[in-house]
Design a protein around this motif. Structure first.
Motif, PDB file in Angstrom:
ATOM      1  N   ARG A 190      88.780   4.041  37.927  1.00 36.94           N
ATOM      2  CA  ARG A 190      87.752   3.282  38.651  1.00 36.94           C
ATOM      3  C   ARG A 190      86.342   3.791  38.413  1.00 36.94           C
ATOM      4  O   ARG A 190      85.414   3.385  39.095  1.00 36.94           O
ATOM      5  N   THR A 191      86.188   4.720  37.495  1.00 39.86           N
ATOM      6  CA  THR A 191      84.883   5.365  37.285  1.00 39.86           C
ATOM      7  C   THR A 191      84.302   5.792  38.640  1.00 39.86           C
ATOM      8  O   THR A 191      83.111   5.601  38.919  1.00 39.86           O
ATOM      9  N   TYR A 238      82.991   8.264  40.059  1.00 40.35           N
ATOM     10  CA  TYR A 238      82.395   9.587  39.841  1.00 40.35           C
ATOM     11  C   TYR A 238      81.836  10.182  41.122  1.00 40.35           C
ATOM     12  O   TYR A 238      81.551  11.377  41.195  1.00 40.35           O
ATOM     13  N   THR A 262      85.562   9.768  27.304  1.00 40.32           N
ATOM     14  CA  THR A 262      85.467   8.329  27.584  1.00 40.32           C
ATOM     15  C   THR A 262      84.965   8.112  29.012  1.00 40.32           C
ATOM     16  O   THR A 262      84.113   7.257  29.274  1.00 40.32           O
ATOM     17  N   PHE A 263      85.477   8.902  29.941  1.00 40.90           N
ATOM     18  CA  PHE A 263      85.036   8.815  31.349  1.00 40.90           C
ATOM     19  C   PHE A 263      83.533   9.106  31.452  1.00 40.90           C
ATOM     20  O   PHE A 263      82.795   8.392  32.133  1.00 40.90           O
ATOM     21  N   ALA A 297      81.176   8.614  29.361  1.00 38.46           N
ATOM     22  CA  ALA A 297      80.382   7.473  28.891  1.00 38.46           C
ATOM     23  C   ALA A 297      80.382   6.367  29.952  1.00 38.46           C
ATOM     24  O   ALA A 297      79.354   5.730  30.208  1.00 38.46           O
ATOM     25  N   ALA A 298      81.537   6.169  30.617  1.00 32.20           N
ATOM     26  CA  ALA A 298      81.628   5.142  31.661  1.00 32.20           C
ATOM     27  C   ALA A 298      80.744   5.501  32.857  1.00 32.20           C
ATOM     28  O   ALA A 298      80.138   4.627  33.486  1.00 32.20           O
ATOM     29  N   ALA A 341      77.145   4.618  32.074  1.00 29.28           N
ATOM     30  CA  ALA A 341      76.939   3.167  32.103  1.00 29.28           C
ATOM     31  C   ALA A 341      76.902   2.662  33.548  1.00 29.28           C
ATOM     32  O   ALA A 341      76.110   1.772  33.896  1.00 29.28           O
ATOM     33  N   SER A 342      77.731   3.251  34.419  1.00 32.43           N
ATOM     34  CA  SER A 342      77.777   2.836  35.826  1.00 32.43           C
ATOM     35  C   SER A 342      76.442   3.141  36.516  1.00 32.43           C
ATOM     36  O   SER A 342      75.907   2.327  37.271  1.00 32.43           O
ATOM     37  N   ARG A 383      83.460  -1.281  39.754  1.00 28.11           N
ATOM     38  CA  ARG A 383      82.327  -1.580  38.867  1.00 28.11           C
ATOM     39  C   ARG A 383      81.175  -2.085  39.727  1.00 28.11           C
ATOM     40  O   ARG A 383      81.380  -2.470  40.882  1.00 28.11           O
TER      41      ARG A 383
END
Ligand code: TYD
Length: 404
Positions: A208-209, A211, A287-288, A290-291, A294-295, A400
Motif C-alpha cells: 500500500r506504499t 510509508y 521498488t518501494f 521509488a513508490a 512518487a506518493s 494511493r
C-alpha cells in the motif's frame, strides 16, 4: 555503513525521510516560543533492511525515555473499532491457548484496552509510559511500569510463576533490544505457554506504499521470514501467523517453545507468499523507495491544488512522517481534528499545525479533510456519512493519493 541491530550484518539502505521529530511529541502552546522551539528534538529517519536476516528496521533509534514517558500522548482506547479488535484478540487467546486459572502478561498494556479482558484472573501489565499505566490501574489492573527485560522476566517468574501467555499489541516492534525481550519471553513462558504479538506487517506496508507507518516508535517492520529466524535463535517456533485488518494491516505471530506445539499450516503458506514477493530481497525495497517518492509528489500536488481550506482528520503518529517528509504545515492545513483529550490544544511535532477538538470540526465543518487516520477509514466513513453526503470530501494517500 550501518549494521543490523540483530545479526550485525551490513544493512541495505531503503529510504531517508530527512530530519524527523518524535512522532508523538505534540507541543504545548508554551513550547511554540522561538527559544523553546530551538530545543525541539529531530533525528534522521532512515529505513534499511538486512539482506542476511531479512529484518527491516530503522537505522537510528530515539532513546525510549524520549518517546514513552509520563507525557505519552497515545491512548489506545480512542477507537471503538480497536476496542472490539482487542476484545476478539483476548477471546481468541483464551479459547485457543489458555488452561484454567491462567497467568497472562501483557507487554505495553497501554490503558488496559486488552488486558482488562483478563483482569478477573492472574495477570500483569508491563507498561513504562506512566500516564497510560495509571489509566490501566484505574481499571483495577495490576501494572509494572518498568521496561521488559530478561531480568524483569526472571523477577516476574520468581514472584508469580511461569506465564501461560505473553501478549503484545503494537509494542514488540517498538523495542530496539529484541534479543533481550525474546530471551525474557523464553525464560518467563511456561512449557506450553504462548507468546502472541501483532505489529504492522511489512508486506502490507509495501503493498500500500504506507510509508507513514515508518516513524521513531516502530523500530522494526516484521515479515514472517525475519521473525522465524529471530525466534529460532531463542529456541522458539512460530506456530501461527495470522493477518489482521487493523492499523493498515498487521500480522499476529504466535510463538511457543521449540517443539511444544504444532505449527499451523498458515505459517508455511505465508512463508511461501513472502518468498514469491521477495520480502527478503533488497531489490524489493528499492521498488518501494521509488513508490514512496512518487506518493509524496502526488500528495503535495493534491494538497496545493485543493480548492478552499483543508483540515487534517486524526493527529496520528503516522501523520508526523507525512507532514515532515512532504513539508506540509499550517499554511496547508488549518488544523487537525482529533478526539484524544491529551492532543487537543497542542501542535503537531515539527510541522506545528494546531490540533483541535472534533467538536470544532462538527461545529464548522470544512469541505475538505486530509485523512491521516486512514487505518480507521471504515469507522470514519460511517461516522462522517452525513458530512460526505453534504459535499465533504476526504483526501487520502494510502493505498494511493486520491479523493473519496
Ligand atoms: P492510530 O490509529 O492509533 O494511529 P497512530 O498509531 O498512527 O497514532 O490513531 C488514530 C488517531 O486518530 C487518534 O489520535 C484518534 C484519532 N481519531 C479521531 O480523531 N477520530 C476518529 O474517529 C478515530 C477513529 C480516530
Amino acid at each position: 555503513m550501518s549494521h543490523c541491530r540483530l545479526c550485525e550484518s551490513a544493512l541495505h539502505p531503503v529510504v531517508g525521510f530527512g530530519p524527523m521529530p518524535i512522532a508523538n511529541g505534540f507541543l504545548t502552546p508554551e513550547q511554540l516560543t522561538p527559544e523553546r522551539l530551538a530545543a525541539e528534538r529531530f533525528f534522521p529517519l532512515e529505513l534499511a533492511m538486512c539482506p542476511a536476516c531479512a529484518m527491516v528496521q530503522l537505522v537510528d533509534v530515539v532513546d525510549e525515555a524520549a518517546m514513552f514517558n509520563a507525557d505519552y500522548a497515545f491512548f489506545s482506547s480512542t477507537s471503538v473499532g480497536m476496542a472490539r479488535h482487542f476484545g476478539r484478540f483476548a477471546a481468541d487467546v483464551k479459547a485457543r491457548w489458555l488452561p484454567d486459572d491462567p497467568f497472562v502478561v501483557e507487554l505495553g498494556c497501554n490503558d488496559g484496552i486488552m488486558l482488562r479482558h483478563f483482569g478477573a484472573g492472574r495477570h500483569l501489565g508491563v507498561e513504562p509510559s506512566g500516564n497510560v499505566a495509571e489509566a490501566a490501574r484505574r481499571l483495577g489492573l495490576d501494572v509494572d511500569d518498568r521496561f521488559f527485560t530478561a531480568e524483569l522476566a526472571d523477577e516476574i517468574r520468581g514472584a508469580r510463576g511461569p506465564a501461560d501467555a505473553i501478549l503484545g499489541a503494537n509494542v514488540v516492534c517498538h523495542i530496539p533490544y529484541l534479543d533481550a525481550v525474546f530471551d525474557g519471553v523464553r525464560r518467563l513462558l511456561g512449557p506450553k505457554g504462548v507468546f502472541a504479538f501483532e505489529d504492522p506487517y511489512i508486506g502490507d506496508i509495501l503493498a500500500r506504499t504506507a510509508y507513514d507507518q515508518i516513524y521513531d516508535e516502530h523500530v522494526y517492520y516484521f515479515s514472517l521470514t525475519a521473525v522465524v529466524g529471530l525466534a529460532a535463535r531463542h529456541g522458539l517456533d512460530v506456530i501461527d501467523a495470522e493477518r489482521q485488518p487493523v492499523h493498515g494491516g498487521e500480522v499476529r505471530f504466535t510463538l511457543a517453545h521449540r517443539g511444544a506445539r504444532p505449527i499451523h499450516p498458515r505459517v508455511g503458506a505465508l512463508a511461501a507468499e513472502e518468498a514469491t514477493r521477495g520480502l527478503g530481497e533488497p531489490s524489493t525495497y528499492d521498488t518501494f523507495a521509488a513508490a514512496v517518492a512518487a506518493s509524496k509528489e502526488a500528495l503535495v500536488e493534491a494538497v496545493r491544488e485543493t480548492d478552499g481550506p483543508l483540515v487534517g482528520y486524526g493527529a496520528t503518529s503516522k501523520s508526523t512522517t507525512v507532514l515532515n517528509y512532504c513539508g506540509l504545515g499550517p499554511d496547508d492545513l488549518a488544523y487537525i481534528s482529533d478526539v484524544t483529550p491529551t492532543k487537543i490544544g497542542r501542535y503537531t511535532p515539527g510541522s506545528h499545525i494546531p490540533v483541535r477538538s472534533y467538536a470544532e470540526f462538527c461545529a464548522d465543518p470544512p469541505r475538505h479533510a486530509l485523512l491521516f487516520a486512514w487505518n480507521h477509514a471504515e469507522e470514519i466513513m460511517a461516522k462522517e456519512a452525513a458530512w460526505r453526503a453534504a459535499g465533504g470530501r476526504f483526501l487520502t494517500y494510502v493505498p494511493r493519493v486520491g479523493w473519496r
